[in-house]
Design a protein around this motif. Structure first.
Motif, PDB file in Angstrom:
ATOM      1  N   LEU A  19      12.924   2.548  -1.667  1.00 32.12           N
ATOM      2  CA  LEU A  19      12.028   2.594  -0.515  1.00 32.12           C
ATOM      3  C   LEU A  19      11.105   3.798  -0.608  1.00 32.12           C
ATOM      4  N   SER A  20      11.654   4.942  -0.984  1.00 24.76           N
ATOM      5  CA  SER A  20      10.831   6.145  -1.134  1.00 24.76           C
ATOM      6  C   SER A  20       9.810   5.974  -2.249  1.00 24.76           C
ATOM      7  N   VAL A  64       3.939   3.119  -5.103  1.00 24.79           N
ATOM      8  CA  VAL A  64       3.502   1.747  -5.334  1.00 24.79           C
ATOM      9  C   VAL A  64       2.544   1.273  -4.238  1.00 24.79           C
ATOM     10  N   TYR A  65       2.900   1.460  -2.976  1.00 24.22           N
ATOM     11  CA  TYR A  65       2.038   0.991  -1.895  1.00 24.22           C
ATOM     12  C   TYR A  65       0.663   1.660  -1.906  1.00 24.22           C
ATOM     13  N   LEU A  87      -2.112  -1.039  -2.407  1.00 20.12           N
ATOM     14  CA  LEU A  87      -2.645  -1.392  -1.094  1.00 20.12           C
ATOM     15  C   LEU A  87      -3.666  -0.385  -0.591  1.00 20.12           C
ATOM     16  N   GLY A  88      -3.952   0.617  -1.368  1.00 21.02           N
ATOM     17  CA  GLY A  88      -4.958   1.597  -0.974  1.00 21.02           C
ATOM     18  C   GLY A  88      -4.562   2.423   0.226  1.00 21.02           C
ATOM     19  N   GLY A  89      -3.270   2.717   0.361  1.00 18.38           N
ATOM     20  CA  GLY A  89      -2.810   3.546   1.463  1.00 18.38           C
ATOM     21  C   GLY A  89      -2.524   2.790   2.734  1.00 18.38           C
ATOM     22  N   ASN A 122       0.076   3.053   7.229  1.00 21.08           N
ATOM     23  CA  ASN A 122      -0.414   2.711   8.550  1.00 21.08           C
ATOM     24  C   ASN A 122      -0.241   1.217   8.774  1.00 21.08           C
ATOM     25  N   MET A 123       0.987   0.786   8.975  1.00 23.54           N
ATOM     26  CA  MET A 123       1.283  -0.640   9.095  1.00 23.54           C
ATOM     27  C   MET A 123       1.404  -1.079  10.554  1.00 23.54           C
ATOM     28  N   THR A 124       0.699  -0.415  11.480  1.00 26.08           N
ATOM     29  CA  THR A 124       0.767  -0.810  12.885  1.00 26.08           C
ATOM     30  C   THR A 124      -0.129  -2.016  13.122  1.00 26.08           C
TER      31      THR A 124
END
Length: 75
Positions: free
Chosen positions: A52-53, A59-60, A64-66, A70-72
């Motif tokens: 997860l870390s 990787v994310y 995903l470009g950061g 900010n997955m809200t």
């Protein structure tokens, strides 16, 4: 006598031949199983936390470009 009762009779005869463990042996075996479960649980916890870390930090952001930080959901 029906086949069912013959079957149950033979099952009962075989069950009498079984060598059941003593209470001491049963407690030892149970302890070993619980210790193994504890070690495997801690191992999987560490692996899961590490993955997860790694995904969150490396990787994310790359794929995903950061966006992963900010997955809200949008209202």
């Amino acid at each position: 006598m029906s086949k069912f009762w013959v079957f149950l009779s033979s099952v009962w005869q075989e069950a009498k031949k079984v060598s059941w463990p003593s209470k001491k042996d049963l407690m030892k075996s149970t302890g070993v199983v619980l210790v193994i479960i504890l070690f495997v649980s801690v191992y999987l916890l560490v692996i899961d936390w590490g993955l997860l870390s790694a995904f969150t930090k490396w990787v994310y952001p790359i794929f995903l470009g950061g966006m992963a930080t900010n997955m809200t959901p949008n209202p």
